[in-house]
Design a protein around this motif. Sequence first.
Motif, PDB file in Angstrom:
ATOM      1  N   PHE A   1       0.837  -1.202   0.000  1.00  0.00           N
ATOM      2  CA  PHE A   1       0.000   0.000   0.000  1.00  0.00           C
ATOM      3  C   PHE A   1       0.878   1.260   0.000  1.00  0.00           C
ATOM      4  N   GLU A   2       1.913   1.265   0.832  1.00  0.00           N
ATOM      5  CA  GLU A   2       2.819   2.417   0.869  1.00  0.00           C
ATOM      6  C   GLU A   2       3.494   2.642  -0.488  1.00  0.00           C
ATOM      7  N   ALA A   3       3.947   1.545  -1.099  1.00  0.00           N
ATOM      8  CA  ALA A   3       4.625   1.675  -2.398  1.00  0.00           C
ATOM      9  C   ALA A   3       3.639   2.200  -3.449  1.00  0.00           C
ATOM     10  N   GLU A   4       2.410   1.716  -3.390  1.00  0.00           N
ATOM     11  CA  GLU A   4       1.407   2.151  -4.373  1.00  0.00           C
ATOM     12  C   GLU A   4       1.005   3.614  -4.150  1.00  0.00           C
ATOM     13  N   LEU A   5       0.921   3.998  -2.876  1.00  0.00           N
ATOM     14  CA  LEU A   5       0.631   5.406  -2.563  1.00  0.00           C
ATOM     15  C   LEU A   5       1.750   6.294  -3.092  1.00  0.00           C
ATOM     16  N   ALA A   6       3.003   5.868  -2.866  1.00  0.00           N
ATOM     17  CA  ALA A   6       4.156   6.665  -3.305  1.00  0.00           C
ATOM     18  C   ALA A   6       4.123   6.829  -4.829  1.00  0.00           C
ATOM     19  N   ARG A   7       3.780   5.757  -5.519  1.00  0.00           N
ATOM     20  CA  ARG A   7       3.720   5.811  -6.983  1.00  0.00           C
ATOM     21  C   ARG A   7       2.588   6.754  -7.424  1.00  0.00           C
ATOM     22  N   PHE A   8       1.435   6.579  -6.826  1.00  0.00           N
ATOM     23  CA  PHE A   8       0.274   7.400  -7.204  1.00  0.00           C
ATOM     24  C   PHE A   8       0.540   8.891  -6.957  1.00  0.00           C
ATOM     25  N   LEU A   9       1.120   9.171  -5.778  1.00  0.00           N
ATOM     26  CA  LEU A   9       1.333  10.575  -5.390  1.00  0.00           C
ATOM     27  C   LEU A   9       2.588  11.165  -6.024  1.00  0.00           C
ATOM     28  N   GLU A  10       3.447  10.297  -6.574  1.00  0.00           N
ATOM     29  CA  GLU A  10       4.785  10.692  -7.013  1.00  0.00           C
ATOM     30  C   GLU A  10       5.529  11.329  -5.843  1.00  0.00           C
ATOM     31  N   ALA A  11       5.491  10.609  -4.711  1.00  0.00           N
ATOM     32  CA  ALA A  11       6.144  11.067  -3.481  1.00  0.00           C
ATOM     33  C   ALA A  11       7.397  10.226  -3.253  1.00  0.00           C
ATOM     34  N   GLU A  12       8.407  10.842  -2.656  1.00  0.00           N
ATOM     35  CA  GLU A  12       9.648  10.106  -2.386  1.00  0.00           C
ATOM     36  C   GLU A  12       9.428   9.013  -1.344  1.00  0.00           C
ATOM     37  N   HIS A  13       8.785   9.388  -0.218  1.00  0.00           N
ATOM     38  CA  HIS A  13       8.609   8.448   0.885  1.00  0.00           C
ATOM     39  C   HIS A  13       7.173   8.529   1.380  1.00  0.00           C
ATOM     40  N   VAL A  14       6.574   7.368   1.659  1.00  0.00           N
ATOM     41  CA  VAL A  14       5.236   7.353   2.249  1.00  0.00           C
ATOM     42  C   VAL A  14       5.222   6.385   3.428  1.00  0.00           C
ATOM     43  N   LEU A  15       4.705   6.855   4.547  1.00  0.00           N
ATOM     44  CA  LEU A  15       4.537   6.013   5.727  1.00  0.00           C
ATOM     45  C   LEU A  15       3.047   5.892   6.015  1.00  0.00           C
ATOM     46  N   ALA A  16       2.551   4.650   6.042  1.00  0.00           N
ATOM     47  CA  ALA A  16       1.148   4.427   6.402  1.00  0.00           C
ATOM     48  C   ALA A  16       1.029   4.487   7.917  1.00  0.00           C
ATOM     49  N   VAL A  17      -0.010   5.128   8.412  1.00  0.00           N
ATOM     50  CA  VAL A  17      -0.241   5.244   9.864  1.00  0.00           C
ATOM     51  C   VAL A  17      -1.715   4.955  10.172  1.00  0.00           C
ATOM     52  N   SER A  18      -2.068   5.071  11.444  1.00  0.00           N
ATOM     53  CA  SER A  18      -3.385   4.607  11.877  1.00  0.00           C
ATOM     54  C   SER A  18      -4.511   5.631  11.709  1.00  0.00           C
ATOM     55  N   SER A  19      -4.176   6.895  11.452  1.00  0.00           N
ATOM     56  CA  SER A  19      -5.216   7.913  11.230  1.00  0.00           C
ATOM     57  C   SER A  19      -4.590   9.171  10.639  1.00  0.00           C
ATOM     58  N   GLY A  20      -5.446  10.097  10.239  1.00  0.00           N
ATOM     59  CA  GLY A  20      -4.952  11.382   9.756  1.00  0.00           C
ATOM     60  C   GLY A  20      -4.320  12.185  10.882  1.00  0.00           C
TER      61      GLY A  20
END
Length: 407
Positions: free
Chosen positions: A57-76
């Motif tokens: 999910f993190e890798a897919e988010l990073a690809r979608f957002l074109e972000a360098e790093h994405v960390l999944a967490v438990s809430s906003g």
Amino acid sequence: MKTQGETMKEVTPTLPGHFLGAHLMDEEEINEVLEVMRSKSIFRYYGPQLLGKTDQFEAELARFLEAEHVLAVSSGTAALKTALQALGIGPGDEVIVPAYGFIATANAVVACHAVPVFADIDESMNIDPGDVRTKITANTKAIICVHVQGVAAELESLLDLANGHGIPLIEDAAQAFGGTYKGRKLGTLGAAGCFSFQTNKIVSLGEGGAVAMRSSDMYQRAAIYHDQGCVRHDGFPTWNNDACFFGENYRMSELSAAIGRVQLRKSRILLKQLRELKAQLRHNLGAMGLHLRRVPDAEGDCGVAECFYVQDEQIRNEIIARLKSDNVLATPSYNSAVYENRMFYNRRVAHSSGSPFAHSQITYEPGMCPAAERLARLSVWIPVIPLYDMDKIETISEAVQHIMASY
Ligand SMILES: *Cc1c(COP(=O)(O)O)cnc(C)c1O
């Protein structure tokens, strides 16, 4: 000193009925969740037969957002707190936040024992860079902008200000997943972008969030903070490392990530649909001569809601009530400036010392951010949901036209 009761205005609560990704849940999410259940491995870092959904999910988010790093967490909220902690923000620090939006943004600042300083908004319903400039002091350690209801804040001016003062800009993109500013995904222009996957949001997992970051140092600190202050090797934690510092548990579960992967795939179609519907709604309402919310970059708008202003609060409430009785999902949204919620005036936190306010001159008063107070009371919000089609948009537009003809 006048008592707060004399100057405070009443705030009417409304239950949000605005669902986006949640409406699209079907067998696909169910099957992904069942796959995790069958693996008996719900914890993200290890298990009898770990599937690695959170990593994916993190890798897919990073690809979608074109972000360098994405960390999944438990809430906003966890995303905001993790970003603030990763940037080293804490006691004595001031963080500039918009006076209009969801309370979580300011709450996260207080939870880090820093003090929220409110900047006013303009007719985009987003933070006004001109007012941000006047709120910057030697204690300002970050600026958080919120892309309210899918519409980008003025990122160019905000980034100029932040960079000019050497302070980070955090984008609270909880309501704007997949939106863009000048072609770039919201949440990737500042030092950090915070997303929520709570049930009302575009990507809906019930609860969940993510932080997108540019710097790998910041990412490392965020990963440590969200995971009890540890560093991990092959899934196993160690605190025997000088990079470790005190943290909390804001990890995402494999079940949430499984739902998230499907919701993320669906979000592309969802956003396309919402944008088309909202563009038509905006066109129709504009043609009626209504005073619409300003949208700085229309192309990047997520399309989750339209907003227009009327002349006074009582008329606004009447219009919303009439729209509702015509089956239009209209809402006053937040209905007040953030600081009009009682705990700000009272500067009240759990501990009796009142930290972080005990050591700060910052107070909150009615009238502080007049545009936020006024626009919160004069705005009619019309959510757009994926159950609508163009016919529904025409029906809504006709209802608005019919009602607005009497004002
Ligand atoms: C929803 C939301 C949050 C908080 O997200 P949670 O997942 O509910 O903790 C923060 N900021 C904004 C602008 C939001 O809309």
